[in-house]
Design an enzyme around this catalytic site. Structure first.
Site, mmCIF file in Angstrom:
data_model
loop_
_atom_site.group_PDB
_atom_site.id
_atom_site.type_symbol
_atom_site.label_atom_id
_atom_site.label_comp_id
_atom_site.label_asym_id
_atom_site.label_seq_id
_atom_site.Cartn_x
_atom_site.Cartn_y
_atom_site.Cartn_z
ATOM 1 C CG HIS A 68 -2.034 1.067 1.277
ATOM 2 N ND1 HIS A 68 -2.834 1.180 2.211
ATOM 3 C CD2 HIS A 68 -2.264 2.200 0.518
ATOM 4 C CE1 HIS A 68 -3.507 2.127 2.189
ATOM 5 N NE2 HIS A 68 -3.304 2.665 1.072
ATOM 6 C CG LEU A 69 2.100 5.481 -2.766
ATOM 7 C CD1 LEU A 69 3.296 4.531 -3.251
ATOM 8 C CD2 LEU A 69 1.645 6.201 -3.567
ATOM 9 C CG HIS A 70 4.416 2.576 3.074
ATOM 10 N ND1 HIS A 70 3.934 1.246 2.229
ATOM 11 C CD2 HIS A 70 5.353 2.426 3.571
ATOM 12 C CE1 HIS A 70 4.827 0.725 2.643
ATOM 13 N NE2 HIS A 70 5.737 0.751 3.406
ATOM 14 C CG PHE A 71 7.161 8.106 0.291
ATOM 15 C CD1 PHE A 71 5.822 8.194 -0.188
ATOM 16 C CD2 PHE A 71 8.314 8.101 -0.368
ATOM 17 C CE1 PHE A 71 5.808 8.380 -1.680
ATOM 18 C CE2 PHE A 71 8.469 8.466 -2.049
ATOM 19 C CZ PHE A 71 7.007 8.321 -2.499
#
Lengths: 363, 427
Positions: free
Chosen positions: B226-229
Site C-alpha cells: 500500500h503506497l507509503h514512504f
C-alpha cells in the site's frame, strides 16, 4: 640510558602476553582500531595507564624512535622515567610528578636522554585523559616535542650535579627518576650545550598542542563505550558534568520551559535550565535540586527520563506545564506544545551521544 | 505454470492493527477506511507550496516530534526505541548501528513474493486503511501559497483522499513515521509523479537535513503493498551522504530541467544521486520517471530523499532475488538484516547483540556489497533510466566512464574529523 635491565626474564611467549595486556589497556576502552589510528599520527608521544602497577607506558608512537632512539617495544611496560637521566632537572621532574598526582595537564621543558645516552631537550606536554561522564582517569598522554637550543651565553643555572645513586626508589608516579651512577659515566663528554636551559617557542607549544588534540580526537573517534567522551579536564569538584557546546546549542533552540537534571548524581541536580524556564522562576545552578517531596513543584512539572545512545538514562527532563497560558502554539493545545520539548531533547541527546559529543567538563 | 520466486521473512509490524485477523465487515473502531474516515476529523498540517529559501523555524519537525512523543506517552509503540543502543561505527563512512532485539517478532515467517515489483492492491491483506486513527499524527496537505499552518481537528477533504502521516509502531528511530499519500485510494506500492512530489514537499517543509524520507519497492523489502514512504529524524550524517560522487555530464539540451545526476563511487552499493532542478517539480519528474521505468521493468529499488529534498539517492538492487536463489551466504542470512533503504544508506539495525558488538565498517560493507547490482548490470539499468527520464549523457562522458572502471570499492579515507568540543587539552 643504555639498556637498563627491566628484570623481566621472560621467554617470547610471556613477552607477547605482556604486550597484549598492555595493548588491552587501550583496546578495552576504545576499539581495536585505536592502535592503528594512533599509529598514523605523527610525533613522539606516549600513553600511560596509571591504574596498572608501575604506571607503565601502554602505547608509544611511531615517532618515538626517531626522537629518542628507543624502539617502541623497548619502552612498553616501563615507567616513563626511562627517558630521564642524571642531568634532568629535579625541579622539573617534581613538577611533572605533582601534575600526575593531581591529575592535571602540565607543560615543561625538560632534559631527556636518548637510548644511546645522549641528552636532548624536549617540551614535555602532559595531559590526563578523563572519562567525561564519570570523571575517572583513564590514561595519561605525554607528548615530546624537541626544542631548539637557546641563544649562546652562560647558562642561567648551573647544571645539576651528576648522577645520584638512588637505590631503586620505587614510585608509582611516572616522572620519578631513579638513576644509578654508572649509567651516566659518559655524560660529561656530551658537553654543556646539552644542559643549557631551553626557551620554548610558541610554535613548539602549538605543535605539542596539535599532537595532543589529534590524539584526543582519535581516542574519541574510536571509543568503544558508547558515549565515552574523553577530555583533558575533569569535571569540577561537585562532579556535575557540563554539557557539550553542541548539546547546549541544540537545547538552546528549544523554546519550551524545562530543566534537565542528572539522576546519576546525588540529589539529582539541575544541569540545564532553558531560557523560558529561567524567566519564570529564580533557579540557581547547580545547587538547587528538585526533590521528590518538593510537592509544590511537582504539580507543575512533567518528568520523563531521557536516554543517551547507549540506551541508559542520561538525564531527566522536567517540563513546566502551564495550562493557563494564553500563548498561541500554532494550533496545538498548550500542554501538547509544551511537551514538544521532550521529543526535541530526546533527539538531540541521542544523536549527539551516538557521535560522542554529549558532554564536556565544566569551564 | 508460473514459477514464483519467494523468500521467507518475518515482516515488521508497522501498525498495532496489523496482526489482527482479517477484519470482517463493520468496523466501529475509527480506522482509516471508507467506513470511518469520511466522517472523522484528523489534525491537519498544511504546508507551503512555495517555501521561502531561508525560513528559520522548523514547525513540521517540531510538530511531528511533539505528536510522536504524545503517542509514546500513550503507549502506542511496541518498544522504547531510545532504549536501543546506537553507535556510530568507527571508520571512514561512519555506519550507524543499532541493536534492536525488540523489532524481531517471535512469529512464523511469511512468504513474500520477490520477483514482481508491481503487484495489484489486495484489500484482504493488511493495508493502511485498517490503521486506527490514534496512530495518525496528521493529514499532510498542500496549503496553497500562504504560510504553513496546523489545525488540531479538521474534516478530511471531500473531493480527494487525504494524505496522512502515521506512526510506525516498530520504529527504527525516534520520530519514525509513514507518509501515506491518498490513503483512501488504496494505491499499491508504486511510485508516481504526484506521490513522489508529495514526499519531496514533506522533506522540504521539514527543512532539516536530519529528517529523511525513504521508499522501498516490493522486492526491495517493502512489506506492505500500500503506497507509503517512511521518514524519521536522526541527527548524524548517513554514510551514503558522505560518500564520494562523480557527476555524469549531460548533453546541453537535457539540462533544461536543471537536474544533475551523479554516480556514487567508493560506496558498497551502486547508485545514482539526483540533485538540483529548477523547481521541486522538475526534480520529482526526473526521479519518478526513473522509478517508473524500474518498477515497470521489474527491477527492485530503494530511494533515499535527503538534504531537505535536495538530494535523492536511487539504488536498484537485487538482494532478494539472490536470497531466493540461494546465492547469499549463510553468515549474512543469519544476521537477518534485510537491506532496505535505511540499511543501504548506512543505518543498520541488528537483531543480535553479537553482531552489534562486532559491527565494523568492513562487516557493513560486506553486507551491503551483496545488495548492489553488478557494474555491468548497473550501467545497463542506468542507460535505460536515463532514456526514461529524458536525460542524455554527453559524449565525452562516455569515455570517462568507461575508463578507470573498478569492480571493487575500497573505502576512501575522509578528512579527519574536527576535534570534538571539550577535548582541547590546555588553555
Amino acid at each position: 640510558m643504555a639498556t637498563a635491565s627491566s628484570g623481566e626474564a621472560a621467554g617470547p611467549g610471556d613477552h607477547q602476553d605482556h604486550d597484549r595486556r598492555l595493548a588491552s589497556s587501550l583496546t578495552a576502552r576504545y576499539s581495536d582500531w585505536v592502535l592503528e589510528a594512533l599509529d598514523e599520527l605523527p610525533g613522539s608521544f606516549l600513553l600511560t595507564d596509571p591504574a596498572l602497577a608501575g604506571h607503565p607506558i601502554v602505547y608509544a608512537s611511531r615517532g618515538l624512535a626517531a626522537l629518542t632512539g628507543y624502539a617502541r617495544r623497548e619502552v612498553l611496560g616501563r615507567n616513563a622515567r626511562v627517558f630521564q637521566g642524571a642531568a634532568t632537572d629535579r625541579a622539573a621532574v617534581a613538577g611533572v610528578r605533582e601534575a600526575v598526582r593531581t591529575q592535571r595537564a602540565h607543560q615543561v621543558a625538560i632534559l631527556n636522554y636518548r637510548r644511546d645516552g645522549s641528552p636532548h631537550w624536549v617540551l614535555l606536554h602532559l595531559a590526563p585523559v578523563f572519562h567525561a561522564h564519570d570523571g575517572s582517569l583513564l590514561h595519561f598522554l605525554a607528548v615530546q616535542v624537541p626544542i631548539a637550543a637557546a641563544g649562546r651565553g652562560a647558562p642561567r643555572r648551573a647544571a645539576p650535579a651528576a648522577c645520584r645513586e638512588e637505590a631503586g626508589r620505587v614510585e608509582e608516579d611516572f616522572p620519578c627518576a631513579s638513576v644509578t651512577a654508572k649509567v651516566f659515566v659518559d655524560m660529561d663528554k656530551r658537553g654543556l650545550e646539552a644542559e643549557e636551559p631551553r626557551v620554548v617557542s610558541d610554535s613548539d607549544k602549538e605543535k605539542a598542542m596539535n599532537t595532543a588534540n589529534s590524539i584526543f580526537s582519535t581516542l574519541n573517534r574510536y571509543s568503544k563505550l558508547t558515549g565515552l567522551v574523553v577530555c583533558g579536564k575533569r569535571c569540577d569538584s561537585f562532579g556535575i558534568p557540563a554539557l557539550s557546546s553542541s548539546l547546549n546549542l541544540s537545547l538552546g533552540r528549544i523554546k519550551q520551559s524545562f530543566v534537565l537534571t542528572d539522576p546519576s548524581l546525588p540529589d539529582n541536580p539541575i544541569i540545564y535550565v532553558s531560557d523560558a524556564f529561567e524567566s519564570l522562576t529564580e533557579v540557581l545552578l547547580p545547587k538547587i535540586s528538585i526533590r521528590k517531596d518538593g510537592s509544590s513543584f511537582r504539580d507543575l512539572l512533567h518528568v520523563s527520563p531521557i536516554r543517551d545512545a547507549s540506551g541508559k538514562v542520561a538525564f531527566h527532563i522536567w517540563v513546566h506545564l502551564d495550562v493557563g497560558t494564553k500563548h498561541d502554539f500554532n494550533g496545538l493545545t498548550p500542554e501538547v506544545w509544551q511537551l514538544g520539548a521532550v521529543g526535541a531533547v530526546r533527539v538531540a541527546v541521542r544523536g549527539l551521544s551516538a557521535s560522542g559529543s554529549l558532554l564536556r567538563p565544566s569551564r | 505454470m508460473e514459477m514464483k520466486l519467494t523468500i521467507r521473512r518475518v515482516p515488521t509490524v508497522v501498525s498495532n492493527y496489523q496482526e489482527d485477523s482479517a477484519a470482517t465487515g463493520g468496523c466501529g473502531r475509527n480506522c482509516l477506511g471508507d467506513c470511518c474516515l469520511p466522517v472523522s476529523k484528523l489534525p491537519l498540517y498544511a504546508f507551503k507550496a512555495n517555501p521561502q529559501k531561508d525560513a528559520p523555524a522548523k514547525p513540521l519537525v517540531n510538530l511531528l516530534l511533539t505528536e510522536w512523543e504524545n503517542r509514546m506517552a500513550r503507549g502506542l509503540f511496541r518498544y522504547d526505541v531510545t532504549a536501543c543502543e546506537t553507535k556510530v561505527i568507527p571508520g571512514n563512512l561512519g555506519f550507524v548501528a543499532q541493536l534492536n532485539e525488540g523489532r524481531h517478532l517471535k512469529k512464523r515467517p511469511t512468504e513474500f513474493r520477490v520477483d514482481r515489483v508491481l503487484q495489484p492492491f489486495d484489500p484482504a491483506k493488511f493495508n493502511f486503511t485498517k490503521v486506527g486513527q490514534e496512530e495518525v499524527l496528521f493529514q499532510f496537505e498542500n496549503g496553497g501559497s500562504g504560510d504553513s499552518y496546523f489545525v488540531e481537528s479538521a474534516l478530511i477533504p471531500e473531493d480527494r483522499a487525504p494524505n496522512v502521516v502515521a506512526i510506525n509502531v516498530s520504529p527504527i528511530e525516534y520520530g519514525h513515521v509513514l507518509l501515506i499519500p491518498r490513503v483512501l485510494d488504496q494505491l499499491p506500492q508504486r511510485i508516481d509523479q504526484e506521490s513522489f512530489l508529495l514526499a519531496l514537499q514533506m522533506a522540504a517543509e521539514a527543512a532539516s537535513p536530519y529528517f529523511r524520507l525513504g521508499y522501498n519497492s516490493l522486492g526491495a523489502f517493502a512489506t506492505i503493498n500500500h503506497l507509503h514512504f517512511q521518514a524519521y529524524y536522526l541527527s548524524v550524517p548517513f554514510p551514503v551522504e558522505k560518500a564520494a560522487t562523480q557527476k555524469i555530464p549531460l548533453a546541453e539540451d537535457t539540462m533544461k530541467s536543471g537536474v544533475n545526476v551523479s554516480k556514487l563511487i567508493n560506496y558498497p552499493v551502486r547508485g545514482l544521486v539526483f540533485e538540483g532542478g529548477n523547481t521541486l517539480n522538475d526534480l520529482a519528474n526526473v526521479v519518478s520517471n526513473a522509478c517508473i521505468w524500474l518498477q515497470d521493468n521489474n527491477v527492485p529499488y530503494n530511494v533515499l530523499i535527503s538534504d531537505c529534498g535536495k538530494r535523492i539517492f536511487l539504488f536498484p538492487q537485487c538482494y532478494a532475488e539472490k536470497q531466493a536463489l540461494g546465492e547469499v551466504s549463510q553468515e549474512l542470512l543469519d544476521t537477518q538484516v534485510n537491506p532496505a533503504v535505511w540499511e543501504i544508506s548506512g543505518h543498520i539495525v541488528l537483531k543480535r547483540r553479537n553482531d552489534y558488538e562486532e559491527a565494523s565498517e568492513t562487516s557493513a560493507w560486506k553486507l551491503l556489497a551483496e545488495v548492489s547490482l553488478s557494474e555491468e548490470r548497473f550501467e545497463e539499468v542506468k542507460a535505460y533510466i536515463f532514456s526514461a527520464a529524458g536525460l542524455v549523457q554527453s559524449d565525452e562522458a562516455e569515455e570517462e566512464v568507461s575508463e578507470g572502471e573498478d569492480t571493487t570499492y575500497p573505502p576512501v579515507p575522509v578528512r579527519p574529523l574536527p576535534v570534538t568540543e571539550g577535548c582541547l587539552v590546555l588553555q
